[in-house]
Design an enzyme around this catalytic site. Sequence first.
Site, mmCIF file in Angstrom:
data_model
loop_
_atom_site.group_PDB
_atom_site.id
_atom_site.type_symbol
_atom_site.label_atom_id
_atom_site.label_comp_id
_atom_site.label_asym_id
_atom_site.label_seq_id
_atom_site.Cartn_x
_atom_site.Cartn_y
_atom_site.Cartn_z
ATOM 1 N N GLU A 1 3.950 -2.010 7.834
ATOM 2 C CA GLU A 1 2.600 -1.574 8.319
ATOM 3 C C GLU A 1 2.682 -0.330 9.161
ATOM 4 O OE1 GLU A 1 0.352 -5.092 9.515
ATOM 5 O OE2 GLU A 1 -0.718 -4.175 11.236
ATOM 6 N N TYR B 1 21.942 -4.538 11.739
ATOM 7 C CA TYR B 1 21.199 -5.499 11.682
ATOM 8 C C TYR B 1 19.935 -5.358 11.227
ATOM 9 C CZ TYR B 1 25.015 -8.779 13.532
ATOM 10 O OH TYR B 1 26.051 -9.390 13.467
ATOM 11 N N CYS C 1 5.697 -6.471 11.824
ATOM 12 C CA CYS C 1 6.390 -6.163 12.992
ATOM 13 C C CYS C 1 7.926 -6.547 12.526
ATOM 14 C CB CYS C 1 5.778 -6.748 14.367
ATOM 15 S SG CYS C 1 4.304 -6.274 14.845
ATOM 16 N N ILE C 2 8.753 -5.775 13.290
ATOM 17 C CA ILE C 2 10.181 -5.995 13.042
ATOM 18 C C ILE C 2 11.115 -5.597 14.187
ATOM 19 C CG2 ILE C 2 10.157 -3.878 11.724
ATOM 20 C CD1 ILE C 2 12.441 -4.903 9.947
ATOM 21 N N LEU C 3 11.927 -6.482 14.706
ATOM 22 C CA LEU C 3 12.798 -6.132 15.745
ATOM 23 C C LEU C 3 14.064 -6.536 15.507
ATOM 24 C CD1 LEU C 3 12.847 -5.414 18.994
ATOM 25 C CD2 LEU C 3 12.302 -7.710 19.110
ATOM 26 N N GLN D 1 21.659 -4.481 18.644
ATOM 27 C CA GLN D 1 21.410 -3.050 17.744
ATOM 28 C C GLN D 1 22.528 -2.465 17.733
ATOM 29 O OE1 GLN D 1 18.284 -1.909 20.683
ATOM 30 N NE2 GLN D 1 16.721 -3.481 20.153
#
Length: 487
Positions: A377, A355, A343-345, A351
């Site tokens: 994934e 970044y 997961c990536i956030l 935002q």
Amino acid sequence: DRSAAPEQAAPGGQVPPETGAPPLNQPRLPGSVEIVEGCRLPVLRKNQENEDEWPLAEILSVKDIAGRKLYYVHYIDFNKRLDEWVTPDRLDVKKLQFPKKEAKTPTKNGLPGSRPGSPEREGVRAASPATPVPSLPDSAEASQGSNGTARRLIPSQPGRKRKANCGGGDEDSQDSSDGVPTAPRMTGSLVSDRSHDDIVTRMKNIDCIELGRHRLKPWYFSPYPQELTALPILYLCEFCLKYLKSLKCLQRHLTKCNLRHPPGNEIYRKGTISFFEIDGRKNKTYSQNLCLLAKCFLDHKTLYYDTDPFLFYVMTEYDAKGFHIVGYFSKEKESTEDYNVACILTLPPYQRRGYGKLLIEFSYELSKVEGKTGTPEKPLSDLGLLSYRSYWSQTILEILMELKPDNGERPQITINEISELTSVKKEDVISTLQYLNLINYYKGQYILTLSEDIVEGHERAMHKRHLRIDPKCLHFTPKDWSKRGKW
Ligand SMILES: [Zn+2]
């Protein structure tokens, strides 16, 4: 952006002509029928240009506050992050459709969330190849969630202890020292199977999160303890991510919490940007609290209550007060499918500032040190795919444009070579070359053609990309987890 849709009575002039003006606040219904969950009807909202539109929406919930009804709606062809509570005057009741037997919102692959017709998807198509980001919606480059498949969810722990005052426990209640973490709600398990996607998990449950100097408005459901969902603001310690029910509780916590950075090892620092590597087994409470926060902005993502098999890479920005979390990605300690990101956030306040791409770049730098190629994934979220496409395009074009002619001949490179140089998995190299439409077949061989448009677009994009990872600043030794026995 739901803040663009004011929750006030629509003046009669904003009602579509064919519906006539529904009376304010009291929708007149044919007979005495009631608007119930599962009903569909057009609902007034503001689009990005702040104009009125009446997309079809599904009623997910109804509540009555002092005799006044509020409706929680999902706009059928829009991302779930736009779901909201609306007042009755925004409902076009003349076009009310009652729920059919199978009244669930149809989704692709049985997955909730990003639908083919969502605005983000159109952003993908409209974007020009070399600069795939400009025509994005407001939340672009936002959450690059990739879906974790349902696995290793630990069973619920009904007998958890509860104490009074701050967030249902003492200062250590979210520590795993007793082996029984209080908190994460286990109802509505966040598996990708749609059949588990009950009405609770389809609705945003936290209104606002205070995290350091930021106030965040969650986009999606997150399984924080139920008793905290009624609060106007949930307070998080920005360093250990512990959640607290009031400012007072937070202040009390801050007198005892010594952390000024994420736990784990700082494995990268350049300028004000640092990365910390956190072991999901050694820092379970932190990892779980990070997952709870992340779930607020990731839709079709499994929450890993069992964080043991994962490493978490948290990116921070430093100032005199400490190392402030900007974003993160998780990664399986061992992946049989070459996944280098689960997961990536990027947190919303950060935002659209580069970044997200920095996180992605870092994930590939780790893979380079490991001497492997990697891939995120699947499936990627809508916004995740946009960020990855952009990263892959820039990375591959960077390589291609550095190639020098070989004895006056066209320079040559193989897909494998591109993959080895970048650690981008072969399949993703190929799909990017196809997406950029660079591949031509000429006299029996494949030729990559870089048009002027592509070259100019790439140079413009790279000129804007100020934030880069400097491999020299990475101090990372990969571990062979397979030799470590149990995690
Ligand atoms: Zn703390």
